[in-house]
Enzyme design. Structure first.
Site, short mmCIF file in Angstrom:
data_model
loop_
_atom_site.label_atom_id
_atom_site.label_comp_id
_atom_site.label_asym_id
_atom_site.label_seq_id
_atom_site.Cartn_x
_atom_site.Cartn_y
_atom_site.Cartn_z
CG HIS A 7 9.06 7.40 80.06
ND1 HIS A 7 10.47 6.41 79.50
CD2 HIS A 7 8.68 7.76 79.37
CE1 HIS A 7 10.56 5.89 78.35
NE2 HIS A 7 9.34 7.71 77.51
CD GLN A 60 10.01 10.58 77.33
OE1 GLN A 60 9.16 9.96 76.96
NE2 GLN A 60 11.89 9.92 76.92
CD GLU A 134 9.72 4.71 75.09
OE1 GLU A 134 8.89 5.40 74.75
OE2 GLU A 134 11.37 4.20 75.02
C1 MC0 Z 1 -0.35 8.16 66.44
N1 MC0 Z 1 -1.81 8.03 67.08
C2 MC0 Z 1 -1.61 7.52 68.43
C3 MC0 Z 1 -0.49 8.22 69.22
N2 MC0 Z 1 0.02 8.69 67.70
N3 MC0 Z 1 -2.64 7.22 69.51
C4 MC0 Z 1 -2.78 7.22 70.52
N4 MC0 Z 1 -1.41 7.57 71.41
C5 MC0 Z 1 0.07 8.79 70.00
N5 MC0 Z 1 0.77 8.64 71.01
C6 MC0 Z 1 -2.83 6.77 66.06
C7 MC0 Z 1 -3.39 8.49 65.24
O1 MC0 Z 1 -4.36 8.86 66.11
C8 MC0 Z 1 -3.63 7.73 64.17
O2 MC0 Z 1 -5.07 7.26 64.65
C9 MC0 Z 1 -3.00 6.65 63.86
O3 MC0 Z 1 -2.65 5.84 64.99
C10 MC0 Z 1 -2.18 6.27 63.07
O4 MC0 Z 1 -1.09 7.29 63.49
P1 MC0 Z 1 -0.39 8.34 62.60
O5 MC0 Z 1 -0.77 9.73 63.16
O6 MC0 Z 1 -1.41 8.71 61.47
O7 MC0 Z 1 1.01 8.31 62.53
P2 MC0 Z 1 1.27 7.45 61.70
O8 MC0 Z 1 1.35 6.03 61.73
O9 MC0 Z 1 2.60 8.20 60.60
O10 MC0 Z 1 2.44 7.42 62.79
C11 MC0 Z 1 1.82 6.40 64.21
C12 MC0 Z 1 3.36 5.51 64.99
C13 MC0 Z 1 4.43 6.14 65.73
C14 MC0 Z 1 2.24 5.22 66.12
C15 MC0 Z 1 3.53 4.49 64.51
O11 MC0 Z 1 3.81 8.08 65.35
C16 MC0 Z 1 5.54 6.04 65.75
O12 MC0 Z 1 6.07 5.44 65.30
N6 MC0 Z 1 5.55 6.15 67.62
C17 MC0 Z 1 7.04 5.23 67.77
C18 MC0 Z 1 8.07 6.16 67.27
C19 MC0 Z 1 7.33 7.51 68.90
O13 MC0 Z 1 6.03 8.38 68.98
N7 MC0 Z 1 8.78 8.24 68.97
C20 MC0 Z 1 8.89 9.63 70.15
C21 MC0 Z 1 8.91 9.59 71.26
P3 MC0 Z 1 -6.34 7.56 63.69
O14 MC0 Z 1 -7.62 7.18 64.71
O15 MC0 Z 1 -6.61 8.83 63.32
O16 MC0 Z 1 -5.93 6.52 62.33
S1 MC0 Z 1 10.65 9.18 71.41
C22 MC0 Z 1 11.12 8.53 72.54
O17 MC0 Z 1 9.40 8.60 74.03
C23 MC0 Z 1 11.88 8.29 73.00
C24 MC0 Z 1 13.03 9.08 72.84
C25 MC0 Z 1 12.44 7.54 75.11
O18 MC0 Z 1 11.56 7.01 75.44
O19 MC0 Z 1 13.10 7.57 75.46
#
Ligand code: MC0
Length: 146
Positions: A7, A60, A134
């Site tokens: 997705h 999604q 993912e």
């Molecule tokens: C954050 N960053 C991204 C991003 N999210 N870059 C590209 N795409 C994204 N989606 C970048 C920020 O701009 C920042 O860059 C750096 O990563 C650190 O981000 P932050 O804003 O300080 O946030 P953190 O470090 O607290 O968290 C980022 C992290 C988090 C990726 C670790 O979002 C995470 O754990 N994501 C995985 C879970 C998730 O997203 N779940 C929602 C979908 P700079 O350059 O500014 O430092 S759930 C889902 O999808 C499930 C239900 C499913 O598929 O079944």
């Protein structure tokens, strides 16, 4: 082995309005919807096509359910748009371990519950050229709603 695009995750402020856009503009219908409290999202899966490995590819649509969710944080910074891409695999554990060995940060120690009973993990976007990535192992496919 990654065998398909499972997705594309799209972050939105208003799930119902966004679902209606995809229905009215492209004719895509909701295949499944759920709330994932752990991830802090309400989501709708729009099935785009079946795939040759027996799985499928979806859009999604994701609306945050709480202000401290990752999607809420991302929306506040970037506005609506593509949030992540998810690759399908029959073995999320094995593929995550292999990718970790290549120096990419895998965000979960163990895969967690994803959409439709799938098992998921994420790779850090900073290790993937700016793309939150993912990995998904689907549960057996269910019948559509309605
Ligand atoms: C954050 N960053 C991204 C991003 N999210 N870059 C590209 N795409 C994204 N989606 C970048 C920020 O701009 C920042 O860059 C750096 O990563 C650190 O981000 P932050 O804003 O300080 O946030 P953190 O470090 O607290 O968290 C980022 C992290 C988090 C990726 C670790 O979002 C995470 O754990 N994501 C995985 C879970 C998730 O997203 N779940 C929602 C979908 P700079 O350059 O500014 O430092 S759930 C889902 O999808 C499930 C239900 C499913 O598929 O079944």
């Amino acid at each position: 082995m990654l065998t398909r695009i499972d997705h594309i995750g799209i972050a939105c402020f208003d799930l119902d309005k966004t679902v209606e856009f995809y229905r009215a503009t492209y004719g895509f219908e909701v295949f499944h919807s759920e709330v994932n409290e752990e991830q802090g999202v309400r989501e709708a899966m729009l099935k785009i096509n079946d795939t040759s490995d027996g799985g499928a590819s979806y859009l999604q649509l994701l609306e945050p359910t709480r202000e401290d969710s990752t999607v809420a944080k991302w929306l506040a910074k970037n506005g609506e748009g593509v949030h992540h891409i998810a690759f399908g695999t029959a073995d999320v554990d094995g593929d995550a371990a292999e990718i970790k060995d290549k120096g990419v940060r895998v965000l979960y120690e163990e895969p967690r519950r994803g959409s439709m009973g799938s098992r998921i993990t994420f790779l850090h976007p900073k290790d993937c050229h700016g793309v939150l990535t993912e990995l998904v192992t689907s549960a057996p496919v269910e019948s559509p709603e309605h």
